[in-house]
Design an enzyme around this catalytic site. Structure first.
Site, PDB file in Angstrom:
ATOM      1  N   ARG A  45       0.852  -1.209   0.000  1.00 32.37           N
ATOM      2  CA  ARG A  45       0.000   0.000   0.000  1.00 32.37           C
ATOM      3  C   ARG A  45       0.884   1.255   0.000  1.00 32.37           C
ATOM      4  O   ARG A  45       0.575   2.242  -0.663  1.00 32.37           O
ATOM      5  CB  ARG A  45      -0.953  -0.010   1.213  1.00 32.37           C
ATOM      6  CG  ARG A  45      -2.008  -1.098   1.135  1.00 32.37           C
ATOM      7  CD  ARG A  45      -3.106  -0.905   2.179  1.00 32.37           C
ATOM      8  NE  ARG A  45      -2.651  -1.060   3.554  1.00 32.37           N
ATOM      9  CZ  ARG A  45      -2.679  -2.188   4.244  1.00 32.37           C
ATOM     10  NH1 ARG A  45      -3.152  -3.292   3.709  1.00 32.37           N
ATOM     11  NH2 ARG A  45      -2.250  -2.224   5.493  1.00 32.37           N
ATOM     12  N   LYS A 137     -12.520  14.171   5.155  1.00 32.04           N
ATOM     13  CA  LYS A 137     -13.652  13.697   4.347  1.00 32.04           C
ATOM     14  C   LYS A 137     -14.501  12.693   5.124  1.00 32.04           C
ATOM     15  O   LYS A 137     -13.961  11.906   5.907  1.00 32.04           O
ATOM     16  CB  LYS A 137     -13.133  13.020   3.077  1.00 32.04           C
ATOM     17  CG  LYS A 137     -14.233  12.530   2.154  1.00 32.04           C
ATOM     18  CD  LYS A 137     -13.685  11.714   0.997  1.00 32.04           C
ATOM     19  CE  LYS A 137     -14.031  10.254   1.173  1.00 32.04           C
ATOM     20  NZ  LYS A 137     -13.639   9.427   0.028  1.00 32.04           N
ATOM     21  N   GLU A 179     -19.565  14.265   1.820  1.00 30.19           N
ATOM     22  CA  GLU A 179     -19.774  13.503   0.579  1.00 30.19           C
ATOM     23  C   GLU A 179     -20.945  12.534   0.706  1.00 30.19           C
ATOM     24  O   GLU A 179     -20.783  11.429   1.209  1.00 30.19           O
ATOM     25  CB  GLU A 179     -18.505  12.711   0.224  1.00 30.19           C
ATOM     26  CG  GLU A 179     -18.686  11.860  -1.030  1.00 30.19           C
ATOM     27  CD  GLU A 179     -17.501  10.949  -1.340  1.00 30.19           C
ATOM     28  OE1 GLU A 179     -16.598  10.823  -0.495  1.00 30.19           O
ATOM     29  OE2 GLU A 179     -17.499  10.358  -2.417  1.00 30.19           O
ATOM     30  N   LYS A 221     -19.025  17.316  -1.714  1.00 32.44           N
ATOM     31  CA  LYS A 221     -18.580  16.367  -2.741  1.00 32.44           C
ATOM     32  C   LYS A 221     -19.785  15.576  -3.208  1.00 32.44           C
ATOM     33  O   LYS A 221     -20.495  14.992  -2.389  1.00 32.44           O
ATOM     34  CB  LYS A 221     -17.500  15.443  -2.170  1.00 32.44           C
ATOM     35  CG  LYS A 221     -17.000  14.386  -3.150  1.00 32.44           C
ATOM     36  CD  LYS A 221     -15.649  13.840  -2.739  1.00 32.44           C
ATOM     37  CE  LYS A 221     -15.221  12.690  -3.627  1.00 32.44           C
ATOM     38  NZ  LYS A 221     -13.824  12.288  -3.406  1.00 32.44           N
TER      39      LYS A 221
END
Ligand code: 13P
Length: 337
Positions: A45, A137, A179, A221
């Site tokens: 990752r 977020k 979002e 978003k």
């Protein structure tokens, strides 16, 4: 005291947008690495994020990058800097995903609700003090199924949680991206997607106001108004970029106040070409309808997929992978100009 609305404006500065690279460890392993036959785990990752984030010159196109918590504590190959520091050094604002994923909504188990309010204040304080991200977020996922879903209950509960999150994050001195993703899965029409985006945004704006969230320092978003994937695959009509632009902007103009400093789009499973063509059409139509907010991209899949395939987890492919990635972020930057 830093000015949060300034960070919000910087995120949507003309010609630039956001890269979402905040897949959870599980999603990064399963949906980005294993899916393409690449080994998984923390070091893979890290290499995957290094391939994207250390691409030369991305600061020409990117205002910010959303990271997952693990990446905050990982370092780049080139300078041995923590990724958030490396981004900041190039003028890119690092952000952090702070929700804890989805779970079935108890009142309507075919829908999801986003987890993560428990312990949120402590978590954001910790992120803030360790790596000073400028923004955060929280993603909710909204399912359309004919006239049955989404339920108003699921929209309202997700909106409430987005608003509580936004308030906590502003208190901690970061800009929240809220979002509510209206999912592309399903066989709904583009008009149904437009209707649900409008309804969700009404619920979200009402919840943000109820929570006394500062509207000048929150970024929305959103999905674009699109025909459901299953309807499209079953031979239904493909949306033209002009149709997408008209319905997406109709939804947003009806529901989002002018005080919001910017709206960013997710790619949501569109192909890179679709996500870029639709963004260009939205940008053009936004001028025609005098949309009051700057609009830009905040894509994950549409930017990453070709780069991951080219990379295939091999050091010798990093350069061609970065070329594929640069090509797409440059096109997206051009699309919004
Ligand atoms: P996609 O562009 O792949 O939809 O991802 C954006 C995102 O941040 C989803 O939460």
């Amino acid at each position: 005291m830093f000015d949060l609305s300034e960070i919000a404006r910087d995120l949507v500065v003309p010609g630039k947008g956001i890269l979402a690279a905040d897949e959870s460890n599980h999603s990064a392993d399963e949906k980005r690495l294993a899916q393409y036959g690449i080994a998984t785990g923390p070091e893979m990752r890290r290499q995957f994020r290094d391939m994207l984030l250390e691409t030369p010159d991305i600061e020409k196109y990117l205002s910010g990058v959303i990271l997952f918590s693990e990446t905050l504590d990982q370092k780049d190959d080139e300078d041995g800097l923590f990724f958030p520091e490396s981004l900041k050094a190039r003028g890119i604002i690092p952000g952090i995903k702070v929700d804890e994923g989805l779970e079935p909504f108890p009142n309507s188990p075919d829908e999801s609700i986003t987890k993560g309010l428990v312990g949120l204040a402590e978590r954001v304080a910790e992120f803030k003090s360790r790596h000073h991200p400028g923004f955060t977020k929280w993603r909710a996922a909204i399912t359309i199924d004919g006239d049955r879903l989404p339920t108003t209950m699921a929209l309202v509960e997700n909106a409430k949680r987005l608003a509580v999150y936004a308030f906590e994050v502003q208190k901690a001195g970061m800009v929240p991206i809220v979002e509510p993703e209206v999912l592309l899965d399903g066989n709904h029409s583009r008009l149904r997607s437009r209707e649900i985006i409008t309804k969700m945004m009404h619920a979200l704006v009402a919840a943000l106001e109820d929570q006394a969230v500062d509207m000048s320092s929150v970024i929305i978003k959103t999905s674009m108004a699109l025909t459901g994937k299953d309807a499209k695959n079953a031979g239904g009509k493909t949306d033209t970029p002009e149709e997408v632009a008209e319905d997406t902007l109709a939804a947003l103009m009806e529901s989002v106040p002018a005080s919001i400093p910017g709206i960013v789009f997710l790619s949501g499973g569109q192909t890179p070409d679709e996500a870029i063509a639709n963004l260009a059409a939205i940008t053009k139509h936004a001028k025609e309808v005098h949309a009051p907010w700057p609009l830009t991209f905040s894509y994950a899949r549409a930017f990453q997929e070709e780069a991951i395939i080219a990379w295939a987890g091999k050091q010798e492919n990093v350069e061609i992978a970065r070329e594929a990635f640069t090509k797409r972020i440059k096109q997206a930057s051009e699309a919004i100009q």
